[in-house]
Design a protein around this motif. Structure first.
Motif, PDB file in Angstrom:
ATOM      1  N   PRO A 171       1.461  -4.472   2.001  1.00 17.28           N
ATOM      2  CA  PRO A 171       1.978  -3.091   2.007  1.00 17.28           C
ATOM      3  C   PRO A 171       3.492  -3.064   1.962  1.00 17.28           C
ATOM      4  N   ARG A 172       4.021  -2.004   1.402  1.00 19.80           N
ATOM      5  CA  ARG A 172       5.479  -1.865   1.332  1.00 19.80           C
ATOM      6  C   ARG A 172       6.061  -1.597   2.719  1.00 19.80           C
ATOM      7  N   ASP A 173       5.313  -0.853   3.537  1.00 19.00           N
ATOM      8  CA  ASP A 173       5.780  -0.499   4.876  1.00 19.00           C
ATOM      9  C   ASP A 173       5.013  -1.328   5.911  1.00 19.00           C
ATOM     10  N   GLY A 205      -4.382   4.392  -4.069  1.00 19.72           N
ATOM     11  CA  GLY A 205      -3.019   4.834  -3.835  1.00 19.72           C
ATOM     12  C   GLY A 205      -2.784   5.471  -2.478  1.00 19.72           C
ATOM     13  N   ASP A 210       0.876   2.524   0.155  1.00 24.22           N
ATOM     14  CA  ASP A 210       1.842   2.025  -0.834  1.00 24.22           C
ATOM     15  C   ASP A 210       1.934   0.502  -0.695  1.00 24.22           C
ATOM     16  N   GLY A 211       1.439  -0.203  -1.706  1.00 26.64           N
ATOM     17  CA  GLY A 211       1.456  -1.653  -1.667  1.00 26.64           C
ATOM     18  C   GLY A 211       0.561  -2.240  -2.734  1.00 26.64           C
ATOM     19  N   SER A 246      -2.005   0.782  -3.776  1.00 25.60           N
ATOM     20  CA  SER A 246      -1.570   1.393  -5.040  1.00 25.60           C
ATOM     21  C   SER A 246      -2.093   0.623  -6.243  1.00 25.60           C
TER      22      SER A 246
END
Length: 214
Positions: free
Chosen positions: A163-165, A108, A111-112, A96
């Motif tokens: 990364p968020r995930d 994008g 997500d991160g 992102s």
């Protein structure tokens, strides 16, 4: 198989092209490889490779300077789900945002954020440069097939993707703490290390990518 290796002025193109061709030849895979800055070649390709060397913002600007290229990548990779491989900064651009010398938008797709490496051991130098073992978190992923746990790969970088995930992390390296080494989601994979410089490990990954039909 038609593969587009995107030339946007920020990649180790000759080495990457040679390694992709060698991986195809050694595995008897038919390959039509184009090193290209043309949207038409990306649209015509069966798979897409985005290399990258340098600063995040410079690489994004270089990609943006190719008329229609980012829109074409979004269409071909996200909408049409063609296999995609990002290498080094080419992988980081999937994030992102990049936080190298300011805050800069990425593609994008993941997500991160791309953050400065901060090893817990102050004796470890930045950039992280050289051979490191891979900790395979998802060895069942088709692009990692046949790569042994602890296999070595070659890194040159000062920033890494966070990364968020965590579910998208395929492999890590240890450099004063875990550092993302490979990422994957749907039809997309990326490596922080350079497969074109990683000898047998890199050639195996590239051959796996050429065979991959997500």
């Amino acid at each position: 198989m038609k593969v587009a290796l995107i030339d946007y002025g920020s990649g180790n193109l000759r080495s990457a092209a040679k390694a992709i061709q060698r991986a195809a030849d050694e595995n008897a895979l038919t390959l039509d490889l184009k090193v290209t800055a043309r949207v038409e070649d990306v649209v015509a390709a069966d798979a897409i490779v985005l290399p990258g060397v340098g600063a995040f913002a410079d690489c994004y600007r270089g990609l943006s300077s190719l008329d229609g290229m980012i829109a074409a990548l979004n269409d071909q990779v996200i909408t049409k789900a063609k296999p995609f491989l990002g290498i080094c900064v080419g992988m980081q651009l999937m994030a992102s945002v990049g936080r190298e010398h300011g805050e800069h938008p990425g593609l994008g797709w993941i997500d991160g954020a791309v953050e400065l490496l901060t090893p817990s051991d102050p004796a470890l130098k930045i950039p992280h440069m050289g051979w490191n073992q891979l900790n395979l978190l998802q060895p069942q992923h088709p692009v990692l097939a046949g790569i042994a746990p602890g296999a070595h790969a070659y890194f040159v970088h000062s920033y890494h993707m966070v990364p968020r995930d965590r579910a998208v992390v395929l492999a890590e390296a240890d450099y004063g703490g875990p550092v993302l080494a490979a990422i994957g989601r749907d039809n997309m994979v990326g490596t922080q290390f350079h497969p074109e410089k990683s000898q047998a490990t890199g050639l195996r990954l590239l051959a796996n990518f050429l065979r991959w039909r997500p």
